[in-house]
Scaffold this active site. Structure first.
Site, PDB file in Angstrom:
ATOM      1  N   SER A  36       0.825  -1.214   0.000  1.00  0.00           N
ATOM      2  CA  SER A  36       0.000   0.000   0.000  1.00  0.00           C
ATOM      3  C   SER A  36       0.857   1.260   0.000  1.00  0.00           C
ATOM      4  O   SER A  36       1.726   1.441   0.848  1.00  0.00           O
ATOM      5  CB  SER A  36      -0.910   0.023   1.234  1.00  0.00           C
ATOM      6  OG  SER A  36      -1.843  -1.029   1.180  1.00  0.00           O
ATOM      7  N   HIS A  67      -3.737   0.463  -4.713  1.00  0.00           N
ATOM      8  CA  HIS A  67      -3.161  -0.650  -5.464  1.00  0.00           C
ATOM      9  C   HIS A  67      -3.646  -0.555  -6.912  1.00  0.00           C
ATOM     10  O   HIS A  67      -4.837  -0.724  -7.184  1.00  0.00           O
ATOM     11  CB  HIS A  67      -3.594  -1.993  -4.865  1.00  0.00           C
ATOM     12  CG  HIS A  67      -2.975  -2.298  -3.535  1.00  0.00           C
ATOM     13  ND1 HIS A  67      -2.172  -3.394  -3.321  1.00  0.00           N
ATOM     14  CD2 HIS A  67      -3.030  -1.643  -2.358  1.00  0.00           C
ATOM     15  CE1 HIS A  67      -1.774  -3.408  -2.054  1.00  0.00           C
ATOM     16  NE2 HIS A  67      -2.289  -2.348  -1.454  1.00  0.00           N
ATOM     17  N   HIS A  89      -5.209  -9.851  -1.105  1.00  0.00           N
ATOM     18  CA  HIS A  89      -5.246 -10.114   0.322  1.00  0.00           C
ATOM     19  C   HIS A  89      -6.333 -11.140   0.649  1.00  0.00           C
ATOM     20  O   HIS A  89      -7.377 -11.185  -0.014  1.00  0.00           O
ATOM     21  CB  HIS A  89      -5.553  -8.835   1.116  1.00  0.00           C
ATOM     22  CG  HIS A  89      -4.598  -7.717   0.869  1.00  0.00           C
ATOM     23  ND1 HIS A  89      -4.689  -6.918  -0.247  1.00  0.00           N
ATOM     24  CD2 HIS A  89      -3.539  -7.250   1.594  1.00  0.00           C
ATOM     25  CE1 HIS A  89      -3.717  -6.002  -0.205  1.00  0.00           C
ATOM     26  NE2 HIS A  89      -3.027  -6.182   0.902  1.00  0.00           N
ATOM     27  N   TYR A  91      -8.287 -10.968   3.125  1.00  0.00           N
ATOM     28  CA  TYR A  91      -9.497 -10.274   3.581  1.00  0.00           C
ATOM     29  C   TYR A  91     -10.386  -9.800   2.434  1.00  0.00           C
ATOM     30  O   TYR A  91     -11.541  -9.439   2.655  1.00  0.00           O
ATOM     31  CB  TYR A  91      -9.156  -9.099   4.502  1.00  0.00           C
ATOM     32  CG  TYR A  91      -8.386  -7.947   3.871  1.00  0.00           C
ATOM     33  CD1 TYR A  91      -8.973  -7.091   2.943  1.00  0.00           C
ATOM     34  CD2 TYR A  91      -7.068  -7.710   4.238  1.00  0.00           C
ATOM     35  CE1 TYR A  91      -8.260  -6.042   2.380  1.00  0.00           C
ATOM     36  CE2 TYR A  91      -6.354  -6.657   3.679  1.00  0.00           C
ATOM     37  CZ  TYR A  91      -6.959  -5.830   2.755  1.00  0.00           C
ATOM     38  OH  TYR A  91      -6.253  -4.803   2.191  1.00  0.00           O
ATOM     39  N   GLU A  92      -9.849  -9.799   1.210  1.00  0.00           N
ATOM     40  CA  GLU A  92     -10.678  -9.430   0.066  1.00  0.00           C
ATOM     41  C   GLU A  92     -11.644 -10.551  -0.328  1.00  0.00           C
ATOM     42  O   GLU A  92     -12.487 -10.360  -1.204  1.00  0.00           O
ATOM     43  CB  GLU A  92      -9.796  -9.060  -1.120  1.00  0.00           C
ATOM     44  CG  GLU A  92      -8.985  -7.789  -0.917  1.00  0.00           C
ATOM     45  CD  GLU A  92      -8.051  -7.514  -2.076  1.00  0.00           C
ATOM     46  OE1 GLU A  92      -8.495  -6.909  -3.070  1.00  0.00           O
ATOM     47  OE2 GLU A  92      -6.865  -7.907  -1.991  1.00  0.00           O
ATOM     48  N   ALA A 119       3.092  -2.128   3.863  1.00  0.00           N
ATOM     49  CA  ALA A 119       2.861  -1.109   4.879  1.00  0.00           C
ATOM     50  C   ALA A 119       2.475  -1.837   6.161  1.00  0.00           C
ATOM     51  O   ALA A 119       1.666  -2.765   6.119  1.00  0.00           O
ATOM     52  CB  ALA A 119       1.752  -0.163   4.446  1.00  0.00           C
ATOM     53  N   MET A 217      -1.276  -7.143   7.120  1.00  0.00           N
ATOM     54  CA  MET A 217      -2.330  -8.020   6.609  1.00  0.00           C
ATOM     55  C   MET A 217      -1.927  -8.739   5.325  1.00  0.00           C
ATOM     56  O   MET A 217      -2.785  -9.148   4.549  1.00  0.00           O
ATOM     57  CB  MET A 217      -3.599  -7.199   6.353  1.00  0.00           C
ATOM     58  CG  MET A 217      -4.073  -6.397   7.551  1.00  0.00           C
ATOM     59  SD  MET A 217      -5.478  -5.329   7.139  1.00  0.00           S
ATOM     60  CE  MET A 217      -5.559  -4.309   8.628  1.00  0.00           C
ATOM     61  N   SER A 218      -0.626  -8.899   5.085  1.00  0.00           N
ATOM     62  CA  SER A 218      -0.178  -9.491   3.817  1.00  0.00           C
ATOM     63  C   SER A 218       1.166 -10.172   4.012  1.00  0.00           C
ATOM     64  O   SER A 218       1.576 -10.477   5.128  1.00  0.00           O
ATOM     65  CB  SER A 218      -0.058  -8.398   2.753  1.00  0.00           C
ATOM     66  OG  SER A 218       0.993  -7.492   3.087  1.00  0.00           O
ATOM     67  N   ASN A 241       2.396   3.633  10.613  1.00  0.00           N
ATOM     68  CA  ASN A 241       1.656   4.140  11.778  1.00  0.00           C
ATOM     69  C   ASN A 241       2.082   3.357  13.000  1.00  0.00           C
ATOM     70  O   ASN A 241       2.641   2.255  12.889  1.00  0.00           O
ATOM     71  CB  ASN A 241       0.143   3.977  11.566  1.00  0.00           C
ATOM     72  CG  ASN A 241      -0.246   2.536  11.269  1.00  0.00           C
ATOM     73  OD1 ASN A 241      -0.172   2.087  10.125  1.00  0.00           O
ATOM     74  ND2 ASN A 241      -0.634   1.804  12.291  1.00  0.00           N
ATOM     75  N   HIS A 253      -6.674   4.027   6.801  1.00  0.00           N
ATOM     76  CA  HIS A 253      -5.925   3.684   5.589  1.00  0.00           C
ATOM     77  C   HIS A 253      -5.335   4.943   4.956  1.00  0.00           C
ATOM     78  O   HIS A 253      -4.282   4.886   4.313  1.00  0.00           O
ATOM     79  CB  HIS A 253      -6.839   2.956   4.595  1.00  0.00           C
ATOM     80  CG  HIS A 253      -6.108   2.340   3.439  1.00  0.00           C
ATOM     81  ND1 HIS A 253      -5.125   1.386   3.604  1.00  0.00           N
ATOM     82  CD2 HIS A 253      -6.198   2.560   2.110  1.00  0.00           C
ATOM     83  CE1 HIS A 253      -4.659   1.032   2.418  1.00  0.00           C
ATOM     84  NE2 HIS A 253      -5.285   1.733   1.503  1.00  0.00           N
TER      85      HIS A 253
END
Length: 278
Positions: A36, A67, A89, A91-92, A119, A217-218, A241, A253
């Protein structure tokens, strides 16, 4: 989603064949997965060819803001490189075999090295937003693994070692280059959780206790498949962050993309130098 080994292998082969046709004899040797806000690195490639994911047989489509959703193949410091401008991902809603399909395609394209970037939220109390972190190891806390199911013998053996998932030689090279270029480079362990929500403060305290320095998350599914395929891996996180409970305000995000944009110059410098020396 269930895949037979034969059907899945056919999908990978058809995707690779389509890309080879578009490349017209070009043979990338290094692949870079851009997380990201980090997709601008692909704009540095010269003599570039863009291949949208939506055009490639059996490929998912990236749905995450920031993306672009395409392969870019071109020259970077004299090396033939394939960049993923955007990844997939769990989560998609994609099966992990779909998420990692591009890595197996890379193997069939003849690529030997994968640079994974992401990220991530900083858990280590010494980290600050905008830091780059060299991934030394990872934690998979999801209970999921893209290699569960029938083993794809054509790509790798069922049981393989993960003692050095992130190549030692590449880690040393990255540290030396960062020092030469005066780019601050942290080191640490990356923890993978599925998302899409950010973690709770309690989860972050737990992750810190068990040794995580950053969370995202990846990346881990791609690294598992890359190592199964025999690819050498180097991983870099952009700490965009402070993780939940470590700073003031709420996570978003937008903050992730803004911080990645702020540090992209150093990120691009480091990855470009890495590519030239691998």
């Amino acid at each position: 989603m269930n895949f037979s080994a034969a059907e899945y292998t056919r999908q990978v082969q058809e995707a690779a064949a389509y890309i080879k046709e578009k490349l017209n004899g070009r043979k990338p040797e290094i692949a870079i997965t851009l997380g990201s806000g980090l997709g601008d690195l692909a704009e540095q490639l010269t003599d570039a060819v863009q291949i949208p994911y939506g055009d490639i047989p059996h490929f998912p489509v990236s749905t995450v803001a920031g993306h672009k959703g395409q392969f870019v193949v071109g020259k970077l410091e004299g090396r033939e490189v394939l960049c993923m401008q955007g990844r997939f991902h769990y989560y998609e809603g994609y099966d992990l075999k779909q998420v990692t399909l591009p890595v197996r395609v890379m193997k069939l394209l003849g690529i030997g090295t994968l640079i994974v970037t992401n990220a991530a939220g900083g858990i280590n109390t010494g980290f600050r937003p905008g830091n780059l972190m060299l991934i030394e190891d990872h934690l998979n806390l999801t209970g999921e693994n893209p290699l569960i199911g029938e083993n794809l013998e054509a790509f790798g053996e069922r049981f393989f070692d993960m003692t050095v998932a992130y190549d030692r030689e590449y880690r040393t090279l990255a540290e030396n280059l960062a020092a030469e270029m005066d780019i601050p480079l942290q080191k640490g362990v990356y923890a993978w959780l599925t998302g899409p929500n950010y973690e709770t403060p309690a989860e972050i305290r737990y992750l810190r206790t068990i040794g995580a320095d950053a969370v995202g998350m990846s990346t881990v599914p791609e690294v598992l498949v890359a190592r199964h395929c025999g690819l050498r891996v180097c991983g870099i996180s952009c700490i965009t962050n402070l993780a939940a409970g470590m700073g003031e305000g709420l996570l978003s995000h937008e903050e992730v993309k803004e911080t990645a944009d702020r540090v992209k110059v150093d990120f691009i410098r480091l990855v470009t130098a890495l590519t030239s020396r691998m």
